[in-house]
Motif scaffolding. Structure first.
Motif, PDB file in Angstrom:
ATOM      1  N   LEU A   1      -4.848  -0.003   8.982  1.00 19.33           N
ATOM      2  CA  LEU A   1      -4.451   0.336   7.621  1.00 19.33           C
ATOM      3  C   LEU A   1      -5.160  -0.573   6.621  1.00 19.33           C
ATOM      4  CD1 LEU A   1      -2.695   1.832   5.566  1.00 19.33           C
ATOM      5  CD2 LEU A   1      -0.858   0.202   6.061  1.00 19.33           C
ATOM      6  N   ALA A   2      -5.297  -1.848   6.960  1.00 16.39           N
ATOM      7  CA  ALA A   2      -6.017  -2.778   6.084  1.00 16.39           C
ATOM      8  C   ALA A   2      -7.484  -2.393   5.953  1.00 16.39           C
ATOM      9  CB  ALA A   2      -5.878  -4.203   6.610  1.00 16.39           C
ATOM     10  N   VAL A   3      -8.079  -1.873   7.029  1.00  9.45           N
ATOM     11  CA  VAL A   3      -9.462  -1.374   6.955  1.00  9.45           C
ATOM     12  C   VAL A   3      -9.551  -0.222   5.963  1.00  9.45           C
ATOM     13  CG1 VAL A   3     -11.256  -0.148   8.237  1.00  9.45           C
ATOM     14  CG2 VAL A   3     -10.166  -2.143   9.244  1.00  9.45           C
TER      15      VAL A   3
ATOM     16  N   ALA B   1      -7.716   5.179  13.802  1.00  9.65           N
ATOM     17  CA  ALA B   1      -6.585   5.906  13.221  1.00  9.65           C
ATOM     18  C   ALA B   1      -7.026   6.540  11.910  1.00  9.65           C
ATOM     19  CB  ALA B   1      -5.401   4.982  12.973  1.00  9.65           C
ATOM     20  N   PRO B   2      -6.518   7.749  11.590  1.00  8.66           N
ATOM     21  CA  PRO B   2      -6.834   8.397  10.316  1.00  8.66           C
ATOM     22  C   PRO B   2      -5.797   8.044   9.246  1.00  8.66           C
ATOM     23  CG  PRO B   2      -5.710   9.942  11.736  1.00  8.66           C
ATOM     24  CD  PRO B   2      -5.776   8.644  12.497  1.00  8.66           C
ATOM     25  N   PHE B   3      -6.255   7.967   7.995  1.00 11.81           N
ATOM     26  CA  PHE B   3      -5.369   7.680   6.870  1.00 11.81           C
ATOM     27  C   PHE B   3      -5.794   8.512   5.663  1.00 11.81           C
ATOM     28  CE2 PHE B   3      -5.519   3.829   9.441  1.00 11.81           C
ATOM     29  CZ  PHE B   3      -4.189   3.478   9.551  1.00 11.81           C
ATOM     30  N   GLU B   4      -4.811   8.863   4.843  1.00 11.86           N
ATOM     31  CA  GLU B   4      -5.096   9.569   3.597  1.00 11.86           C
ATOM     32  C   GLU B   4      -4.300   8.929   2.468  1.00 11.86           C
ATOM     33  OE1 GLU B   4      -5.183  14.092   1.693  1.00 11.86           O
ATOM     34  OE2 GLU B   4      -4.358  13.737   3.699  1.00 11.86           O
TER      35      GLU B   4
ATOM     36  N   GLY C   1      -1.635   6.958  10.375  1.00  8.93           N
ATOM     37  CA  GLY C   1      -1.770   5.698  11.084  1.00  8.93           C
ATOM     38  C   GLY C   1      -0.729   5.468  12.151  1.00  8.93           C
ATOM     39  N   ASP C   2       0.320   6.323  12.212  1.00  6.19           N
ATOM     40  CA  ASP C   2       1.325   6.138  13.254  1.00  6.19           C
ATOM     41  C   ASP C   2       0.765   6.502  14.629  1.00  6.19           C
ATOM     42  OD1 ASP C   2       3.217   5.344  11.405  1.00  6.19           O
ATOM     43  OD2 ASP C   2       3.904   7.393  11.041  1.00  6.19           O
ATOM     44  N   ASP C   3      -0.177   7.443  14.655  1.00  2.00           N
ATOM     45  CA  ASP C   3      -0.761   7.892  15.919  1.00  2.00           C
ATOM     46  C   ASP C   3      -2.174   7.320  16.042  1.00  2.00           C
ATOM     47  OD1 ASP C   3      -1.269   9.158  18.287  1.00  2.00           O
ATOM     48  OD2 ASP C   3      -1.733  11.100  17.378  1.00  2.00           O
TER      49      ASP C   3
ATOM     50  N   LEU D   1      -1.795  -4.115  -0.131  1.00  2.00           N
ATOM     51  CA  LEU D   1      -0.798  -3.297   0.549  1.00  2.00           C
ATOM     52  C   LEU D   1       0.607  -3.890   0.482  1.00  2.00           C
ATOM     53  CD1 LEU D   1      -2.922  -2.566   3.745  1.00  2.00           C
ATOM     54  CD2 LEU D   1      -2.235  -0.839   2.061  1.00  2.00           C
ATOM     55  N   ALA D   2       0.700  -5.181   0.260  1.00  2.00           N
ATOM     56  CA  ALA D   2       1.972  -5.882   0.404  1.00  2.00           C
ATOM     57  C   ALA D   2       3.081  -5.390  -0.532  1.00  2.00           C
ATOM     58  CB  ALA D   2       1.755  -7.386   0.223  1.00  2.00           C
TER      59      ALA D   2
END
Length: 242
Positions: free
Chosen positions: A100-102, A129-132, A142-144, A192-193
């Motif tokens: 997620l940080a990436v 992992a994929p993120f949108e 990112g859960d999967d 993100l924090a």
């Protein structure tokens, strides 16, 4: 908030400090060196920002996936600092997924909002992992996430591959997709924090645990012997000369 963030999951050590709206950053060699250099670098950066362990509100760290040694270093340091902060009263920790940080680092540096985050996992594999990015300012997905060969990474149309694995695997990794270099930086962790804290992601220091994807990376002596014996048994018999 006054936040300390760091990531030691890759070959790059990344530290950042937030004091109100201002941030300070430090990066250096990671890997095995991180265990020796992380604490001195944290102290120096806190001093530069005019902060101390007694003025922190939380400790943010990359929990993995990533280097086993790096994750153990990050978790142990985060836990120790969080327990000892505020004169021993302690502060919470905020573990954040390194993939997620990436994605957040790629968004901040390159404007990417649909990202397949990929980090080199060594052993001819990658973490992915994929993120949108959503309209509310948070990331979906990112859960999967998992571990696979670089040529097995699937990239949906409109997504960008972000991470550090392209240099290691070249055209084996999503040759038809756009690529950007990105690492799970401490600055990305700070970005993100706030949303993660607002969502209840802050945890007691005792919960500063690593996120391992591989169960193990080495075999015992007995396991290596058994593997050699199995390989030898699978060889065809040697025919004797007539």
């Amino acid at each position: 908030m006054n936040l300390l963030a760091f990531d030691t999951s890759t070959d790059t050590l990344s530290i950042a400090v937030q004091r109100a709206d201002a941030t300070w950053e430090h990066s250096g060699p990671g890997g095995a060196q991180a265990s020796a250099t992380l604490l001195p670098a944290i102290r120096a950066l806190l001093a530069e920002a005019g902060l101390s362990f007694d003025t922190l509100d939380a400790v943010v760290f990359g929990r993995g996936p990533g280097s086993f040694t790096g994750l153990r270093t990050a978790c142990s340091v985060a836990q120790g600092l969080a327990f000892g902060a505020r004169g021993g009263a302690g502060v919470p920790v905020l573990p954040i997924n390194t993939l997620l940080a990436v994605a957040e680092a790629a968004r901040h540096a390159h404007g990417c909002t649909r990202v397949v985050a990929v980090l080199d996992a060594r052993m001819d594999e990658v973490y992915t992992a994929p993120f949108e990015f959503q309209a509310d300012g948070t990331w979906r997905g990112g859960d999967d996430f998992g571990l696979c060969a670089p040529q097995s990474v699937a990239v949906p149309p409109g997504y960008t591959v972000a991470g550090n694995a392209r240099a290691a695997y070249g055209e084996r990794l999503a040759p038809d997709a756009p690529h950007v270099f990105a690492l799970p930086t401490a600055l990305a962790l700070l970005h993100l924090a706030p949303a993660r804290i607002a969502a209840g992601g802050a945890q007691p220091a005792s919960e500063a645990l690593p996120l391992y994807v591989r169960d193990k990376v080495a075999q015992t002596t007995a396991e290596r012997l058994a593997a050699r014996q199995a390989a030898a048994a699978a060889l065809p018999p040697i025919l004797s000369a007539p």
